[in-house]
Scaffold this motif. Structure first.
Motif, PDB file in Angstrom:
ATOM      1  N   VAL A  72      41.102  37.784  33.836  1.00 29.49           N
ATOM      2  CA  VAL A  72      40.045  36.900  33.780  1.00 29.49           C
ATOM      3  C   VAL A  72      38.746  37.213  34.447  1.00 29.49           C
ATOM      4  CG1 VAL A  72      41.557  34.817  34.038  1.00 29.49           C
ATOM      5  CG2 VAL A  72      40.990  35.813  35.966  1.00 29.49           C
ATOM      6  N   LYS A  73      38.689  38.487  35.275  1.00 30.79           N
ATOM      7  CA  LYS A  73      37.506  38.999  35.877  1.00 30.79           C
ATOM      8  C   LYS A  73      37.839  40.321  36.274  1.00 30.79           C
ATOM      9  CE  LYS A  73      33.614  38.603  38.111  1.00 30.79           C
ATOM     10  NZ  LYS A  73      33.240  37.967  39.282  1.00 30.79           N
ATOM     11  N   ILE A  74      36.920  41.190  36.303  1.00 35.73           N
ATOM     12  CA  ILE A  74      36.947  42.715  36.701  1.00 35.73           C
ATOM     13  C   ILE A  74      35.581  42.925  37.757  1.00 35.73           C
ATOM     14  CG2 ILE A  74      37.106  44.935  35.645  1.00 35.73           C
ATOM     15  CD1 ILE A  74      37.995  43.829  33.027  1.00 35.73           C
ATOM     16  N   ALA A  75      35.827  43.713  38.618  1.00 33.60           N
ATOM     17  CA  ALA A  75      35.002  44.005  39.635  1.00 33.60           C
ATOM     18  C   ALA A  75      35.222  45.375  40.348  1.00 33.60           C
ATOM     19  CB  ALA A  75      34.576  43.196  40.674  1.00 33.60           C
ATOM     20  N   GLU A  76      34.292  45.997  40.957  1.00 31.82           N
ATOM     21  CA  GLU A  76      34.552  47.234  41.762  1.00 31.82           C
ATOM     22  C   GLU A  76      34.117  47.072  43.024  1.00 31.82           C
ATOM     23  OE1 GLU A  76      33.083  51.940  40.813  1.00 31.82           O
ATOM     24  OE2 GLU A  76      31.613  50.327  40.314  1.00 31.82           O
ATOM     25  N   ASP A  77      35.129  47.981  43.903  1.00 33.32           N
ATOM     26  CA  ASP A  77      34.769  47.783  45.589  1.00 33.32           C
ATOM     27  C   ASP A  77      34.055  49.023  45.787  1.00 33.32           C
ATOM     28  OD1 ASP A  77      36.533  50.012  45.866  1.00 33.32           O
ATOM     29  OD2 ASP A  77      38.257  48.888  46.240  1.00 33.32           O
ATOM     30  N   LYS A  78      33.717  49.005  47.052  1.00 37.85           N
ATOM     31  CA  LYS A  78      32.982  50.199  47.667  1.00 37.85           C
ATOM     32  C   LYS A  78      33.507  51.393  47.355  1.00 37.85           C
ATOM     33  CE  LYS A  78      30.856  47.061  50.976  1.00 37.85           C
ATOM     34  NZ  LYS A  78      30.576  46.951  52.730  1.00 37.85           N
ATOM     35  N   ARG A  79      34.777  51.373  47.288  1.00 40.04           N
ATOM     36  CA  ARG A  79      35.405  52.759  47.018  1.00 40.04           C
ATOM     37  C   ARG A  79      35.702  53.245  45.896  1.00 40.04           C
ATOM     38  NH1 ARG A  79      39.879  52.861  52.126  1.00 40.04           N
ATOM     39  NH2 ARG A  79      38.443  52.589  53.828  1.00 40.04           N
TER      40      ARG A  79
END
Length: 338
Positions: A72-79
């Motif tokens: 349902v959703k994809i995102a990227e973290d700081k690492r």
């Protein structure tokens, strides 16, 4: 511009669309996409996990249990890890080595999520808004968040601005809550937008543009933009409404997006795609309420356009579309304004 469709990924180059797909994508319905900081585009699917597009080539990724749930959703973290939210399987994390691991302790059904300034996750679920953060042992655990949103059916959560300290939260009862991260790490609700918006349809989606303005898409067509004066926490705003009356033809808006040039794109379920240009000429004449088209002076102030002409002073409100004229009957000694 990238658009997710059932058959794959549609890419618009400014002139025409081309579709990037293969049998695996076509058979399993692409539900969402995300382009990361390395310019890799990730495609979530209804089944069979996730694929990614790099240099115009598609690659598939999978893991035990991962393929059983809708992405349902994809995102990227700081690492630079890729986080994937699913409906039924909770969170999965994809490392830079492309290894997929399930995040234990997360809710099974997630409809939306985003990261805050501290790198913690705000997750929208049917059982309230959840806040997850890393523990000392490397696992993730849930922290308390505002009790006002603890038992709500949360449909969407998005950052209100780029500093990741204020957020908008859409609930199933058509209320958009404003949430702020305080200095002590606690969250506080600062607003609840509902009946005062005067919406004539259920809210289908929300989006915050680069100017920190809030866009609200409507299920039965149209949209509105909340244009803020100052910080969103002050809640000083004007409402710009977009509907069939000013040329907007889409119904059932499913997504809103701002491109690099500031154009706003509206996606729909069944009616295609509409672009609202960042720079657009609008023409106003007698049909829009002007009593004199030979204008001597034009000035703008806080959403109002003031015009001076031989027949007096007029003001056009760009948010409501209303036009008013002032002349001798309002105390002017004459009608001529130069």
């Amino acid at each position: 511009l990238y658009c997710t469709t059932g058959q794959g990924l549609s890419v618009f180059d400014g002139f025409k669309f081309r579709v990037i797909s293969n049998k695996r994508l076509y058979d399993n319905f692409v539900t969402t996409h995300f382009t990361d900081s390395r310019d890799v585009t990730w495609l979530g699917q209804n089944q069979n996990g996730i694929s990614f597009l790099k240099n115009d080539s598609l690659f598939a990724l999978n893991a035990p249990g991962f393929s059983d749930h809708k992405v349902v959703k994809i995102a990227e973290d700081k690492r630079y890890n890729i986080w994937v939210a699913t409906a039924g399987g909770g969170f999965y994390k994809i490392g830079r080595d492309l290894r997929i691991t399930r995040v234990t302790g997360s809710p099974d059904y997630i409809s939306s999520f985003c990261f805050d300034k501290n790198g913690e996750i705000l997750a929208a679920t049917s059982e309230g808004l959840k806040l997850f953060g890393p523990r000392a042992d490397g696992s993730w655990g849930e922290r308390h968040i505002s009790s006002l949103l603890a038992d709500k059916n949360i449909r969407q959560v998005i950052p209100a601005n780029s500093d990741l300290q204020q957020f908008w939260v859409l609930t199933s009862d058509n209320i958009v809550y404003g949430l702020t991260l305080q200095k002590d790490g606690a969250y506080k609700v600062f607003s609840a937008l509902g009946d005062q918006l005067g919406l004539k349809s259920d809210i289908s989606c929300i989006y915050a543009d680069k100017g920190d303005n809030l866009w609200i898409g409507l299920a039965e067509g149209g949209a509105c933009q909340l244009v803020f004066r100052g910080s969103v926490i002050r809640m000083k705003y004007a409402i710009l409404r977009i509907s069939k009356s000013n040329g907007f033809v889409l119904s059932n808006i499913s997504s809103i997006y701002e491109d690099r040039e500031g154009n706003i794109w509206f996606g729909s379920l069944g009616d295609g795609l509409v672009q609202k240009s960042a720079e657009k000429f609008s023409f106003f004449g007698t049909s829009e309420g002007l009593t004199d088209t030979e204008l001597k002076k034009v000035m703008a102030e806080s959403g109002k356009i003031w015009v001076g002409s031989e027949s007096g002073l007029g003001v056009y409100n760009r948010y409501t579309g209303a036009y008013s004229r002032f002349g001798a009957q309002h105390g002017f000694t004459g009608s001529h304004v130069s």
